[in-house]
Enzyme design. Sequence first.
Site, short mmCIF file in Angstrom:
data_model
loop_
_atom_site.label_atom_id
_atom_site.label_comp_id
_atom_site.label_asym_id
_atom_site.label_seq_id
_atom_site.Cartn_x
_atom_site.Cartn_y
_atom_site.Cartn_z
N ASP A 103 -44.17 32.52 -77.11
CA ASP A 103 -45.00 33.63 -77.53
C ASP A 103 -44.85 33.82 -79.04
OD1 ASP A 103 -42.51 34.74 -77.74
OD2 ASP A 103 -42.66 35.89 -75.90
N SER A 125 -37.77 39.91 -67.09
CA SER A 125 -39.08 39.49 -67.59
C SER A 125 -39.22 39.78 -69.07
CB SER A 125 -40.20 40.21 -66.82
OG SER A 125 -41.45 39.91 -67.37
N ASP A 126 -39.86 38.86 -69.78
CA ASP A 126 -40.21 39.08 -71.17
C ASP A 126 -41.33 40.10 -71.23
OD1 ASP A 126 -40.40 38.82 -73.92
OD2 ASP A 126 -41.85 37.19 -73.77
N LYS A 127 -41.26 41.00 -72.18
CA LYS A 127 -42.25 42.06 -72.27
C LYS A 127 -43.57 41.57 -72.87
CE LYS A 127 -41.71 45.00 -75.57
NZ LYS A 127 -42.93 44.71 -76.39
#
Length: 721
Positions: free
Chosen positions: A28, A496-498
Site C-alpha cells: 500500500d 488487519s491493516d487499516k
Amino acid sequence: MPAGGVGVQAPEASPGRYVRRVDEVPPDDDGCDGVFGVDVRGPGDNDPFDIPAKRAPVERLRRWRQAALVLNASRRFRYTLDLKKEEEKEQIRRKIRAHAQVIRAALLFKEAGEKQNGDTELPEILPRGFGIGEDQLTSMTRDHNYSALQEYGGVKGLTNLLKTNPEKGIHGDEADLSCRANAFGANRYPRKKGKSFWVFLWEACKDLTLVILIVAAAISLVLGIATEGIKEGWYDGASIAFAVFLVILVTAVSDYKQSLQFQHLNEEKQNIQVEVIRGGRRIQVSIFDIVVGDVVALKIGDQVPADGILISGHSLAIDESSMTGESKIVLKDQNSPFLMGGCKVADGYGTMLVTAVGLNTEWGLLMASISEDNNEETPLQVRLNGVATFIGIVGLVVAAMVLVVLFARYFTGHTTNPDGTVQFVKGRTGVKSTIFGVIKILTVAVTIVVVAVPEGLPLAVTLTLAYSMRKMMADKALVRRLSACETMGSATTICSDKTGTLTLNQMTVVRSIVGAIELQPQATIDKLSHTVTSLVLEAIAQNTSGSVFEPEDGSTVEVTGSPTEKAILSWGLELHMKFAVERSKSAIIHVSPFNSEKKRGGVAVIGRDSDVHVHWKGAAEIVLALCTNWLDVDGSTHEMTPDKANHFRKYIEDMAEQSLRCVAFAYRNLDPKDIPSEEQRINWELPDNDLTLIGIVGMKDPCRPGVRDAVELCTNSGVKL
C-alpha cells in the site's frame, strides 16, 4: 507481525503453535509490505504432516514428502507442489537464459565480423509511420546495446522514431493503439492449455484403491452369477461397480472445475494494472494493453511490465533476480538505462519508454515456456491423508493376516458349508470348488482393504472446501487456495491493516497547520505571506511522485498518484496551486525517494534566482525531530525551542487521536557550492539536519461501508480484532 500484515490464530494449534500463510499482494501507499499469512507449525514440532513455510527450500519439501509412507501418492498429493516439475521449470529457465546469452554473443560476433569485412546490412522494412523496426528494437533491448541507442539519438531520438513524447506519451486513441500492436506486437504470450476433462477422468481411474475396487467388483460379479444365478448374483458386483463409477465421476468433475477456477484466478492475478502516460494524462491500464512507445510511470513495488529504456528516474533500483538469477539490486540511470520486463522496482521512481512487448521480451519467452500449476494441498487434507494412510496400512496388515488364517483353515479342513459338510477335503474336492472357495476368501480380504481405506473422506473434504470457496466468492471474497476456507473457519484473532482494508484508501486533508497556526478552513492562505505560500506550493509540487493533469478545455482537473500524494496535491489545488507553473519555477537536482524504512522523502531544487532548497516530507514525528527551526506565517524563521516542539507535538497527537495520518513539511537552504557535480550526485545523500518546519497536515481516510457491522459480527462470533 509485520506492518501491513494479517495474521490468524488457530484454536486447534497446540501451545506455542501459530498459523501463517504468506501471499504476496501489492504494497500500500504507506510503504507497508502488505503480507497476509497462515501457517501451522511450532517450536520443536516435528509433525511430518505439517506444511512447510512458503518458499521453503526444495530439500526441506523433499524431506517432508519422505517423512511418511503415503498410499496412492499421485492422488493424495494431487494438490501439492510437484517438486519434479519445479526442477524441470528451473532447468527451462536456465536454458532460456543461457540460450539468450548465446544468441547475444553470436550476434555480437556476427556484427564484429561484418564490420571487419566491410559487409553492409540489408535494409530493414520499417513499419508504416515509424522510423524503426521491431527487430531493431528487440535486438537493442535484449542485448542492452548502449551504442545502438546512441546511434538512434538516445532516448529523445528513439521517442521521435516511435512517434511518442517522453512527457505526454502516445496519443492513446484506438487507431494509434491498433497500429502499434500490429507493428510491434501485443504484450501477451501464448499459454499452455489446461488439462481436459478426460485427462482428469483417466487420472481418477488410475487410483490404486479404485483399481482394487474394480477388481473386487469383477470377482464379486463372476462369483455371484456362478453361485446364485444371474437374477440374484449380480447385486454385489454391480453395486461396487456403481460406487466406483460414482467416485471416479465426482472426483474428475470436482478436479476439472477446480482447475478451471484456478486458471481464472491465475489470469486475474497476472492482469496487473500499471500507470501509463497517454495524451499527457496518467491513467491505469492492464499490463496486457501496454504497447511499444508507451511511457510507463514506475514507483517502488511496481513490476516492470515490458522491456524498455529509462527516460528519467530518481534513485531507481531494480530487482532483476527473476531474470538473471542474481539477488543483486541494480541501479538504473542514463548510463545503464535498459529495463527488463518481469523485474521489480526495489526503490525510487521514474518513467520508462516501452521498446519490446510480448514474445519479444525474455520474460515473455520465459512465461510462454512455463505453465503455472501451483496446486497445493490444504493442511486438513494433509492430515486426513495421513490418517487414511495409517488406516490403509492397518487394513492391509489385517487383510493379510485374515487371508493367511482363512487359507490355513480352508486347506486344513476346518471350514464347513451351511449343511455341515467340510468345504475342502484333500483328494476329494474338485478343482472348480477349490477355486470358488479361494475366490470367496480373496473377496473377504479385498473387502477388508476396501472398507478400511476411507476413500470418501478426502473426496468429501475436497467437495466441502470447493463449495465453501464458491460461497466466499459469491460474497466478493477472492479465494486463491482452498486452505483459506478451512483456516478462516477456525480463526480466533484477525490482525488487519487499516489502510485500504478497513478504509476506502481515498485520503483527503481535513486539518492543516502552517506557521504554528491552524488554517480555518484547511486551505485558506489569506494569513500566509508570499514567502510561506511559495515554499508550501514548491514543496507540494516538487516533492511528489504524483501528477496533476489540467485539461485545456477547462474540465475537471485529474490528480494521479498514491492516495497520500493525491490528497496532498488536491490540498495544493485548493491553495490555488498551478501544478505546471510551480514545476517550471524550479528544477529538480536530486531526489531521495520515500520508502518505508526512512518514512520520509526529499528533493533538492534550484530556482530561477539560483537559490537551492532541500524539501523533506514524511511522518510528522520523524520530520519534526529533524527540525531546529520553524517558519512563521510572516515568513520569519524562529528557533525550535523545547516548548515549541511540544506545541507541534501536541498538534500531531491530537490528529492521531482523531485517526488522521499526519504528514509534515520541512526545508532548508543550501549553498550552491555544496552541491556535488552531476557525476557525484548518484550517491549524494540529501542533508536532513537543521531543517525548518513549514507545516503539518492531517489526512482522513473514510471507513468502508459495512466495516462497523463486520467488526460487530466478528466480535459476536468470538473473533478478536
